[in-house]
Design a protein around this motif. Structure first.
Motif, PDB file in Angstrom:
ATOM      1  N   HIS A  31      26.896  39.221  46.395  1.00  0.00           N
ATOM      2  CA  HIS A  31      28.319  39.577  46.402  1.00  0.00           C
ATOM      3  C   HIS A  31      28.869  39.831  44.999  1.00  0.00           C
ATOM      4  O   HIS A  31      29.723  40.706  44.815  1.00  0.00           O
ATOM      5  N   GLU A  32      28.390  39.091  44.014  1.00  0.00           N
ATOM      6  CA  GLU A  32      28.857  39.303  42.641  1.00  0.00           C
ATOM      7  C   GLU A  32      28.428  40.678  42.131  1.00  0.00           C
ATOM      8  O   GLU A  32      29.230  41.446  41.587  1.00  0.00           O
ATOM      9  N   LYS A  50      46.225  50.403  36.588  1.00  0.00           N
ATOM     10  CA  LYS A  50      46.470  48.960  36.615  1.00  0.00           C
ATOM     11  C   LYS A  50      45.857  48.370  37.883  1.00  0.00           C
ATOM     12  O   LYS A  50      46.003  48.947  38.964  1.00  0.00           O
ATOM     13  N   TRP A  51      45.218  47.211  37.757  1.00  0.00           N
ATOM     14  CA  TRP A  51      44.486  46.607  38.861  1.00  0.00           C
ATOM     15  C   TRP A  51      45.144  45.325  39.373  1.00  0.00           C
ATOM     16  O   TRP A  51      45.785  44.598  38.625  1.00  0.00           O
ATOM     17  N   ALA A  52      44.913  45.073  40.666  1.00  0.00           N
ATOM     18  CA  ALA A  52      45.267  43.792  41.285  1.00  0.00           C
ATOM     19  C   ALA A  52      44.059  43.315  42.076  1.00  0.00           C
ATOM     20  O   ALA A  52      43.253  44.123  42.547  1.00  0.00           O
ATOM     21  N   ILE A  53      43.922  41.996  42.224  1.00  0.00           N
ATOM     22  CA  ILE A  53      42.852  41.432  43.055  1.00  0.00           C
ATOM     23  C   ILE A  53      43.423  40.311  43.914  1.00  0.00           C
ATOM     24  O   ILE A  53      44.202  39.477  43.441  1.00  0.00           O
ATOM     25  N   ILE A  54      43.042  40.328  45.182  1.00  0.00           N
ATOM     26  CA  ILE A  54      43.380  39.253  46.120  1.00  0.00           C
ATOM     27  C   ILE A  54      42.066  38.787  46.720  1.00  0.00           C
ATOM     28  O   ILE A  54      41.357  39.576  47.355  1.00  0.00           O
ATOM     29  N   SER A  55      41.717  37.522  46.526  1.00  0.00           N
ATOM     30  CA  SER A  55      40.417  37.030  46.984  1.00  0.00           C
ATOM     31  C   SER A  55      40.550  35.686  47.694  1.00  0.00           C
ATOM     32  O   SER A  55      41.563  35.003  47.587  1.00  0.00           O
ATOM     33  N   GLN A  56      39.487  35.318  48.394  1.00  0.00           N
ATOM     34  CA  GLN A  56      39.468  34.136  49.255  1.00  0.00           C
ATOM     35  C   GLN A  56      39.137  32.863  48.477  1.00  0.00           C
ATOM     36  O   GLN A  56      38.411  32.911  47.479  1.00  0.00           O
ATOM     37  N   ASP A  57      39.630  31.723  48.958  1.00  0.00           N
ATOM     38  CA  ASP A  57      39.427  30.448  48.259  1.00  0.00           C
ATOM     39  C   ASP A  57      38.146  29.751  48.698  1.00  0.00           C
ATOM     40  O   ASP A  57      38.145  28.586  49.092  1.00  0.00           O
ATOM     41  N   GLU A  59      33.389  30.156  48.432  1.00  0.00           N
ATOM     42  CA  GLU A  59      32.282  30.617  47.592  1.00  0.00           C
ATOM     43  C   GLU A  59      32.203  32.141  47.561  1.00  0.00           C
ATOM     44  O   GLU A  59      31.943  32.739  46.508  1.00  0.00           O
ATOM     45  N   TYR A  60      32.418  32.774  48.708  1.00  0.00           N
ATOM     46  CA  TYR A  60      32.415  34.237  48.752  1.00  0.00           C
ATOM     47  C   TYR A  60      33.486  34.788  47.805  1.00  0.00           C
ATOM     48  O   TYR A  60      33.235  35.692  47.012  1.00  0.00           O
ATOM     49  N   GLY A  61      34.682  34.234  47.881  1.00  0.00           N
ATOM     50  CA  GLY A  61      35.765  34.672  47.017  1.00  0.00           C
ATOM     51  C   GLY A  61      35.451  34.459  45.551  1.00  0.00           C
ATOM     52  O   GLY A  61      35.786  35.297  44.700  1.00  0.00           O
ATOM     53  N   LEU A 107      43.860  48.188  44.216  1.00  0.00           N
ATOM     54  CA  LEU A 107      43.718  46.814  44.722  1.00  0.00           C
ATOM     55  C   LEU A 107      42.277  46.507  45.078  1.00  0.00           C
ATOM     56  O   LEU A 107      41.652  47.248  45.839  1.00  0.00           O
ATOM     57  N   MET A 108      41.743  45.416  44.510  1.00  0.00           N
ATOM     58  CA  MET A 108      40.462  44.869  44.954  1.00  0.00           C
ATOM     59  C   MET A 108      40.773  43.834  46.011  1.00  0.00           C
ATOM     60  O   MET A 108      41.324  42.766  45.728  1.00  0.00           O
ATOM     61  N   ALA A 109      40.457  44.165  47.273  1.00  0.00           N
ATOM     62  CA  ALA A 109      40.749  43.275  48.395  1.00  0.00           C
ATOM     63  C   ALA A 109      39.494  42.492  48.745  1.00  0.00           C
ATOM     64  O   ALA A 109      38.541  43.041  49.287  1.00  0.00           O
ATOM     65  N   GLY A 110      39.506  41.208  48.440  1.00  0.00           N
ATOM     66  CA  GLY A 110      38.321  40.385  48.632  1.00  0.00           C
ATOM     67  C   GLY A 110      38.319  39.624  49.937  1.00  0.00           C
ATOM     68  O   GLY A 110      37.937  38.456  49.975  1.00  0.00           O
TER      69      GLY A 110
END
Length: 262
Positions: A31-32, A50-57, A59-61, A107-110
């Motif tokens: 995944h990395e 300009k970037w934004a990231i929303i990721s999960q809390d 190990e995957y995130g 947007l990087m949607a994780g």
């Protein structure tokens, strides 16, 4: 522990191949690595944004964030919004509003499936049409079916052939010979990755001939070099049981409910 030849083709983590185990092989992109390739390719396609990231809390995130951060440092990306959401979260109105207010342009949607759908729908509701990147775990028809028009600016990467390519079409034509109509409806990129691993394992077994044993199969797997499965190429060695084929940038095709090479 028994030494049975084993190949991982769905979700790949470093612990599968480091340290090397004589009978365990992994194919794909962890995944990395996959996130880093995705962000790098999208950044090249949309330079200076300009970037934004929303990721999960979880190990995957964390792996998604590590891959993202690697490219941020290498390409000096301008990140204006960084958010982490709770696993299982369904409402992303607050997060997406923050993305819009930050002035983010990509947007990087994780998320996995439902989370990414919710983010895309919220972007659409706000009328904020920006490119959205998702990891290959989301590259399934169900995602695009749920997103509808909200997924028109969706990007991902993958190491197996896209369905709407000559290699992808050849694989689907072969699959139709063996699968029912209902089964064909469920075919997705994981069908391709499963086949990719099975074809590699069967090739190693074939090379053993009549002297077919677990040990021989493991040795032959470690000897595969640029083996063409039809949907990807696979290479292992005695010191490396992780095959990492090139990752190709893909863009959503909403009418076809699929992704095409970008």
């Amino acid at each position: 522990e028994a030494g049975i030849p084993t190949v991982a083709t769905i979700s790949v983590f470093e612990e599968l191949y480091k340290p090397v185990s004589k009978n365990v092989f992994a194919i794909g992109g962890d995944h990395e690595t996959a996130t880093a390739a995705l962000v790098s390719k999208v950044a090249d396609k949309f330079p200076g944004k300009k970037w934004a990231i929303i990721s999960q809390d979880d190990e995957y995130g964390e792996l998604v964030r590590q891959g993202f951060d690697k490219v941020v440092k290498a390409k000096k990306l301008n990140v204006v919004s960084t958010q982490i959401y709770k696993k299982g979260q369904a409402d992303f109105s607050s997060e997406i509003l923050k993305v819009k207010n930050s002035g983010a342009e990509v947007l990087m949607a994780g998320g996995v499936i439902g989370e990414n759908v919710a983010m895309a729908k919220e972007l659409e509701r706000l009328g904020y049409k920006i490119p959205m990147a998702v990891t290959y775990v989301s590259r399934v028809p169900a995602l695009l079916a749920l997103m509808g028009a909200a997924g028109e600016n969706l990007y991902t990467v993958d190491f197996v052939a896209a369905e709407d390519t000559p290699r992808g079409q050849a694989f689907l034509a072969r699959a139709k010979q063996y699968l029912s109509e209902d089964e064909m409806k469920r075919v997705n990129r994981y069908t391709f990755t499963g086949y990719n691993g099975a074809k590699s394992l069967f090739e190693a077994m074939r090379r053993c001939g009549k002297a077919l044993t677990w040990d021989c199969t493991n040795q032959q797997m470690a000897g595969l070099n640029n083996f063409d499965t039809g949907v990807s190429t696979v290479s292992f060695s005695a010191g490396n049981h992780f095959a990492s084929p090139p990752l190709v940038l893909m863009k959503s095709d909403i009418p076809g409910k699929t992704f095409k090479p970008a």
